[in-house]
Motif scaffolding. Structure first.
Motif, PDB file in Angstrom:
ATOM      1  N   ILE A  77       0.840  -1.202   0.000  1.00  0.00           N
ATOM      2  CA  ILE A  77       0.000   0.000   0.000  1.00  0.00           C
ATOM      3  C   ILE A  77       0.873   1.249   0.000  1.00  0.00           C
ATOM      4  O   ILE A  77       0.672   2.171  -0.794  1.00  0.00           O
ATOM      5  N   ASP A  78       1.878   1.272   0.885  1.00  0.00           N
ATOM      6  CA  ASP A  78       2.758   2.444   0.973  1.00  0.00           C
ATOM      7  C   ASP A  78       3.555   2.646  -0.314  1.00  0.00           C
ATOM      8  O   ASP A  78       3.683   3.771  -0.801  1.00  0.00           O
ATOM      9  N   GLU A  79       4.075   1.549  -0.866  1.00  0.00           N
ATOM     10  CA  GLU A  79       4.867   1.650  -2.095  1.00  0.00           C
ATOM     11  C   GLU A  79       4.022   2.166  -3.255  1.00  0.00           C
ATOM     12  O   GLU A  79       4.526   2.815  -4.167  1.00  0.00           O
ATOM     13  N   ASP A  80       2.727   1.886  -3.192  1.00  0.00           N
ATOM     14  CA  ASP A  80       1.808   2.292  -4.261  1.00  0.00           C
ATOM     15  C   ASP A  80       1.322   3.733  -4.092  1.00  0.00           C
ATOM     16  O   ASP A  80       0.527   4.208  -4.880  1.00  0.00           O
ATOM     17  N   GLY A  81       1.781   4.410  -3.062  1.00  0.00           N
ATOM     18  CA  GLY A  81       1.383   5.797  -2.859  1.00  0.00           C
ATOM     19  C   GLY A  81       0.245   5.966  -1.870  1.00  0.00           C
ATOM     20  O   GLY A  81      -0.374   7.023  -1.797  1.00  0.00           O
TER      21      GLY A  81
END
Length: 107
Positions: A77-81
């Motif tokens: 989720i974090d890596e995807d923005g």
């Protein structure tokens, strides 16, 4: 399978099926009947469940070769923005999941 393209150029396979539903229900403490009732509730899936769903999707995608954690799911989720990413892969994954497990009764 859904291919999540990582920032480092690698690809994580995400999947969902009977095993994933069973595993998710075990981890969440649901029966399969409760799972389908829960999915149909107004408001959709609680945000706090997303890392667990993604953990199970990663497990499914690895075909049992690796066991992931909720931290790994949250990292996607974090890596995807984050969840507010308008065109993010996480939103595409959940659309894929729904589309691939919904019966089209209009045909």
């Amino acid at each position: 399978m859904f291919e999540f393209k990582r920032k480092d150029g690698s690809v994580s396979q995400l999947g969902w099926g009977t095993w994933a539903m069973k595993k998710y229900c075990e981890l969440r403490g649901f029966t399969l009947e409760e799972y389908f009732i829960w999915l149909g509730q107004e408001g959709g899936i609680p945000v706090m469940d997303l890392p667990l769903i993604l953990k199970v999707a990663l497990d499914f995608g690895s075909r049992g070769k690796k066991e992931f954690t909720e931290f790994d799911g949250a990292e996607l989720i974090d890596e995807d923005g984050g969840l507010s990413s308008k065109d993010g892969q996480i939103k595409s994954f959940f659309k894929w999941l729904v589309d691939s497990h919904t019966v089209n009764t209009s045909e």
